[in-house]
Enzyme design. Structure first.
Site, PDB file in Angstrom:
ATOM      1  N   HIS A 289      18.931 -26.705 -15.391  1.00 15.70           N
ATOM      2  CA  HIS A 289      18.164 -27.044 -16.594  1.00 15.70           C
ATOM      3  C   HIS A 289      18.868 -26.669 -17.892  1.00 15.70           C
ATOM      4  O   HIS A 289      18.403 -27.045 -18.972  1.00 15.70           O
ATOM      5  CB  HIS A 289      16.766 -26.407 -16.538  1.00 15.70           C
ATOM      6  CG  HIS A 289      15.701 -27.273 -17.142  1.00 15.70           C
ATOM      7  ND1 HIS A 289      14.359 -27.118 -16.876  1.00 15.70           N
ATOM      8  CD2 HIS A 289      15.778 -28.311 -18.007  1.00 15.70           C
ATOM      9  CE1 HIS A 289      13.663 -28.021 -17.537  1.00 15.70           C
ATOM     10  NE2 HIS A 289      14.505 -28.759 -18.239  1.00 15.70           N
TER      11      HIS A 289
ATOM     12  N   ASP B  38       7.513 -28.040 -15.835  1.00 14.23           N
ATOM     13  CA  ASP B  38       8.342 -26.981 -15.252  1.00 14.23           C
ATOM     14  C   ASP B  38       7.472 -25.798 -14.836  1.00 14.23           C
ATOM     15  O   ASP B  38       6.469 -25.495 -15.484  1.00 14.23           O
ATOM     16  CB  ASP B  38       9.347 -26.523 -16.321  1.00 14.23           C
ATOM     17  CG  ASP B  38      10.545 -25.768 -15.778  1.00 14.23           C
ATOM     18  OD1 ASP B  38      10.431 -25.153 -14.710  1.00 14.23           O
ATOM     19  OD2 ASP B  38      11.585 -25.777 -16.452  1.00 14.23           O
TER      20      ASP B  38
ATOM     21  N   HIS C  32       8.645 -22.910 -15.119  1.00 18.13           N
ATOM     22  CA  HIS C  32       9.140 -21.867 -16.023  1.00 18.13           C
ATOM     23  C   HIS C  32       9.092 -22.342 -17.470  1.00 18.13           C
ATOM     24  O   HIS C  32       9.126 -23.544 -17.744  1.00 18.13           O
ATOM     25  CB  HIS C  32      10.573 -21.497 -15.650  1.00 18.13           C
ATOM     26  CG  HIS C  32      10.754 -21.160 -14.201  1.00 18.13           C
ATOM     27  ND1 HIS C  32      11.076 -22.108 -13.248  1.00 18.13           N
ATOM     28  CD2 HIS C  32      10.633 -19.982 -13.540  1.00 18.13           C
ATOM     29  CE1 HIS C  32      11.144 -21.527 -12.057  1.00 18.13           C
ATOM     30  NE2 HIS C  32      10.881 -20.237 -12.199  1.00 18.13           N
TER      31      HIS C  32
ATOM     32  N   ASP D  61      11.490 -21.435 -19.732  1.00 17.81           N
ATOM     33  CA  ASP D  61      12.871 -21.568 -20.202  1.00 17.81           C
ATOM     34  C   ASP D  61      12.997 -21.212 -21.677  1.00 17.81           C
ATOM     35  O   ASP D  61      13.726 -21.854 -22.442  1.00 17.81           O
ATOM     36  CB  ASP D  61      13.409 -22.975 -19.920  1.00 17.81           C
ATOM     37  CG  ASP D  61      13.532 -23.248 -18.423  1.00 17.81           C
ATOM     38  OD1 ASP D  61      13.525 -22.277 -17.639  1.00 17.81           O
ATOM     39  OD2 ASP D  61      13.631 -24.421 -18.033  1.00 17.81           O
TER      40      ASP D  61
ATOM     41  N   HIS E 240      20.187 -21.409 -17.729  1.00 18.98           N
ATOM     42  CA  HIS E 240      19.177 -22.424 -17.383  1.00 18.98           C
ATOM     43  C   HIS E 240      17.755 -21.927 -17.672  1.00 18.98           C
ATOM     44  O   HIS E 240      16.814 -22.723 -17.630  1.00 18.98           O
ATOM     45  CB  HIS E 240      19.333 -22.921 -15.929  1.00 18.98           C
ATOM     46  CG  HIS E 240      18.790 -22.011 -14.869  1.00 18.98           C
ATOM     47  ND1 HIS E 240      18.476 -22.446 -13.594  1.00 18.98           N
ATOM     48  CD2 HIS E 240      18.508 -20.691 -14.875  1.00 18.98           C
ATOM     49  CE1 HIS E 240      18.028 -21.437 -12.871  1.00 18.98           C
ATOM     50  NE2 HIS E 240      18.044 -20.361 -13.623  1.00 18.98           N
TER      51      HIS E 240
ATOM     52  N   ASP F 286      11.668 -30.616 -14.538  1.00 13.35           N
ATOM     53  CA  ASP F 286      12.313 -29.752 -13.561  1.00 13.35           C
ATOM     54  C   ASP F 286      11.558 -29.927 -12.247  1.00 13.35           C
ATOM     55  O   ASP F 286      10.332 -29.770 -12.205  1.00 13.35           O
ATOM     56  CB  ASP F 286      12.225 -28.299 -14.048  1.00 13.35           C
ATOM     57  CG  ASP F 286      13.024 -27.327 -13.196  1.00 13.35           C
ATOM     58  OD1 ASP F 286      13.075 -27.511 -11.971  1.00 13.35           O
ATOM     59  OD2 ASP F 286      13.551 -26.349 -13.764  1.00 13.35           O
TER      60      ASP F 286
ATOM     61  N   ASP G 173      11.218 -28.045  -9.909  1.00 13.37           N
ATOM     62  CA  ASP G 173      10.457 -26.878  -9.455  1.00 13.37           C
ATOM     63  C   ASP G 173       9.081 -26.801 -10.106  1.00 13.37           C
ATOM     64  O   ASP G 173       8.287 -25.925  -9.787  1.00 13.37           O
ATOM     65  CB  ASP G 173      11.248 -25.574  -9.626  1.00 13.37           C
ATOM     66  CG  ASP G 173      11.381 -25.083 -11.066  1.00 13.37           C
ATOM     67  OD1 ASP G 173      10.528 -25.380 -11.910  1.00 13.37           O
ATOM     68  OD2 ASP G 173      12.368 -24.371 -11.342  1.00 13.37           O
TER      69      ASP G 173
ATOM     70  N   GLU H 289      17.498 -29.858 -11.657  1.00 10.21           N
ATOM     71  CA  GLU H 289      17.374 -28.791 -10.655  1.00 10.21           C
ATOM     72  C   GLU H 289      17.191 -29.290  -9.222  1.00 10.21           C
ATOM     73  O   GLU H 289      16.641 -28.588  -8.374  1.00 10.21           O
ATOM     74  CB  GLU H 289      16.248 -27.808 -11.033  1.00 10.21           C
ATOM     75  CG  GLU H 289      16.498 -27.035 -12.326  1.00 10.21           C
ATOM     76  CD  GLU H 289      17.515 -25.906 -12.215  1.00 10.21           C
ATOM     77  OE1 GLU H 289      18.031 -25.675 -11.104  1.00 10.21           O
ATOM     78  OE2 GLU H 289      17.792 -25.263 -13.248  1.00 10.21           O
TER      79      GLU H 289
END
Length: 301
Positions: free
Chosen positions: A101, A124, A126, A128, A141, A228, A230, A273
């Site tokens: 990412h 996402d 996360h 980030d 990332h 992303d 994830d 990712e």
């Protein structure tokens, strides 16, 4: 922008973190049939191939100044920013395939040159939103959204020759369920709009996307989707480097993409990712391609 013309840009980047394999993400996504899928939807596809990623002279497990592979990530980001900028200049839709990412630093640097109020949907697990000061790992990332806000090392924030690329009030994070303390503090301080899994479970994805679309359509002149894999639950997308259980479902993600397509808000996108080494029979890349199908207008009937 004429959305019938798409340029695919691969970024085989694995230097924004410490786990190998995600550099094969663009190849896995192509292997899963992204070009054929979009051509079937009557898009004119120009696959620009992959950005060349340099390797650091010395690979170290210890990040310098808590920034892993800073120089190599910055150089790749500059190349990507130029390619994305040229793609939009030629009136084509940039579809970027990652890679980790950290590539969003370059994507947003290229896209932001074309919009006064660029919106960002950050799909996402996360946020980030770390900087070198707050990151537990030094992995870049985990920093691209903060960098794009102008927060962090100037080598990264000045990619493309200007900063910031985006404003905090033009960001919507969807699917968050793993936020570091520094990220939580920044979200509160900047007033960034976040739909965690709690909100998605409580409100439902339809309401989340309706609110997101209304919120961004009122204040932006273009919207970038940074997805992303994830963000999805590991059951549906196992081939990612930092899986977090309890994520967005495959069906909810298709609904989100379909609603974005209907809104006509999205002006650029990246899917990141995908790590085929950690995957099960290229399942995650296939999920990415299926979601791209929905984002670009694939319908069941």
């Amino acid at each position: 922008m004429e959305r019938k013309k798409i340029s695919i840009i691969g970024v085989p980047m694995d230097l924004g973190q410490a786990r190998r394999g995600v550099d094969m993400g663009p190849s896995a996504i192509r292997y899963a049939g992204v070009v054929e899928r979009l051509e079937n939807l009557q898009y004119e596809i120009d696959d620009l191939g992959d950005i060349q990623i340099g390797r650091p002279e010395k690979v170290s497990d210890i990040p310098v100044d808590n920034l892993r592979n800073l120089k190599a990530v910055a150089e790749a980001s500059e190349k990507l920013a130029s390619t994305v900028h040229e793609t939009i200049e030629s009136e084509r839709f940039p579809l970027v395939l990652g890679g980790d990412h950290s590539i969003a630093i370059g994507t947003l640097a290229g896209v932001a040159k074309h919009y006064k109020n660029l919106g960002v949907i950050w799909y996402d697990a996360h946020g980030d939103l770390n900087t070198a000061d707050t990151s537990p790992s030094g992995n870049i990332h985990g920093m691209p959204l903060a960098v794009s806000l102008g927060l962090g090392h100037p080598t990264l924030t000045k990619i493309g020759g200007f900063d910031p690329k985006i404003k905090p009030e033009n960001i919507v994070i969807i699917g968050a369920r793993s936020l570091d303390d520094g990220e939580k503090e920044l979200i509160r301080e900047k007033g960034i709009k976040v739909y965690t899994m709690h909100e998605i479970d409580r409100m439902g994805m339809t309401a989340v996307m309706e609110e997101t679309i209304k919120y961004l359509s009122e204040r932006t002149d273009g919207v970038h989707l940074s997805l992303d894999l994830d963000g999805l639950d590991p059951h549906d997308a196992p081939g990612v480097g930092t899986p977090v259980i309890g994520g967005i479902s495959y069906r909810e993600s298709h609904l989100a993409m379909e609603m974005l397509e209907e809104s006509k808000l999205i002006t650029s996108a990246e899917f990141v990712e995908v790590n085929p080494i950690l995957d099960d029979k290229n399942k995650t890349a296939s999920v990415a391609v299926a979601l791209m199908g929905s984002l670009f207008g694939e319908k069941l009937k």
